[in-house]
Design an enzyme around this catalytic site. Structure first.
Site, PDB file in Angstrom:
ATOM      1  N   SER A 173       0.642  -0.602   0.158  1.00  0.00           N
ATOM      2  CA  SER A 173      -0.012   0.219   0.270  1.00  0.00           C
ATOM      3  C   SER A 173       1.235   1.581   0.263  1.00  0.00           C
ATOM      4  CB  SER A 173      -0.810  -0.054   1.345  1.00  0.00           C
ATOM      5  OG  SER A 173      -1.725   1.714   1.392  1.00  0.00           O
ATOM      6  N   TYR A 186      -2.441  -0.982  10.136  1.00  0.00           N
ATOM      7  CA  TYR A 186      -2.013  -1.050   9.037  1.00  0.00           C
ATOM      8  C   TYR A 186      -0.926   0.024   8.282  1.00  0.00           C
ATOM      9  CZ  TYR A 186      -3.798  -1.024   4.550  1.00  0.00           C
ATOM     10  OH  TYR A 186      -3.676  -1.604   2.591  1.00  0.00           O
TER      11      TYR A 186
END
Length: 252
Positions: A173, A186
């Site tokens: 990501s 995350y």
């Protein structure tokens, strides 16, 4: 001041990718043929994983779909079959290394061949401020987004190296490169995934394994429902709102 520094880094990245892709318009990179490859996708039950399954089969590959949600996984397989592709479903908890190893052996036994492309796509996020987030949810994020990569690569890389043929894809990501608020778990897990992938790529080079390739993918925030608690800076969100899954797939 921190925002200005982040903005400067982001603008440099944007300029780099604009220049790189401008060159690629003229000098098109050679695409890798995947006809006949056997592709395993984790987190195949929805979002990008479902899109990956459909796109890989469009180009002649067969897909092995791993997801902890069997009903969603079956729905992905149904879409693949409707488009004339071949898909094989397995209900797997990628955070459990024994479950990963057991299902890896089962795939080889069932299909009589080895996985040639591994797509580590499974991902979760707690979506809560760190002090409000239960410890178990933070641990789960690290296990799915980072630890699972170790188990799947250990399960399939030896056969790839033995055949000198294979490809490992890490879906990380942009939050593994830059951070934002309320998704500490995350960001930490994706930073770890990026580090794992880059170290693995260097290891393959050091071992002179030329036939096993690696690809690191760092998409922007994708609106799959995972990031409902994520707080993007207002000044950034005006310019770069979250992408839809189809938009993320179509980006170069």
């Amino acid at each position: 001041m921190i925002f200005l520094m982040d903005l400067q880094m982001m603008l440099l990245d944007v300029i780099y990718f604009i220049l790189r892709n401008s060159v690629r318009i003229v000098l098109r990179p050679r695409t890798k043929p995947i006809d006949g490859e056997l592709v395993l996708i984790t987190g195949a039950g929805g979002g990008l994983g479902r899109l990956f399954a459909q796109e890989f089969t469009k180009h002649g590959a067969e897909v092995v779909l791993w997801d902890i949600n069997s009903s969603c996984n079956d729905e992905t397989a149904k879409l693949v079959h409707e488009n004339g592709g071949k898909a094989y479903t397995y209900t797997v908890d990628v955070t459990n290394r024994e479950d990963v190893y057991r299902n890896a052996d089962l795939v080889r036994k069932d299909l009589g061949r080895d996985i040639t492309i591994l797509v580590n796509n499974a991902g979760v996020v707690a979506g809560a401020r760190m002090l409000d987030c239960p410890d178990l949810l933070m641990e789960r994020t690290m296990k799915v987004n980072c630890h699972a990569h170790f188990w799947t690569v250990k399960a399939f890389l030896p056969q790839m190296k033995a055949q000198n043929h294979g490809h490992i894809v890490t879906i990380a990501s942009v939050l593994g490169l830059f951070s934002t608020a309320c998704v500490e778990d995350y960001c930490a897990s994706k930073f770890a995934a990026v580090g794992f992938h880059e170290s693995l790529a260097h290891e393959l080079i050091a071992d002179e394994v030329e036939g096993v390739k690696t690809t690191l993918v760092c998409p922007y925030i994708v609106d799959t429902g995972m990031f409902e608690g994520c707080k993007i800076r207002e000044e950034v969100e005006l310019l770069l709102p979250p992408w839809s899954p189809s938009t993320a797939w179509s980006r170069p």
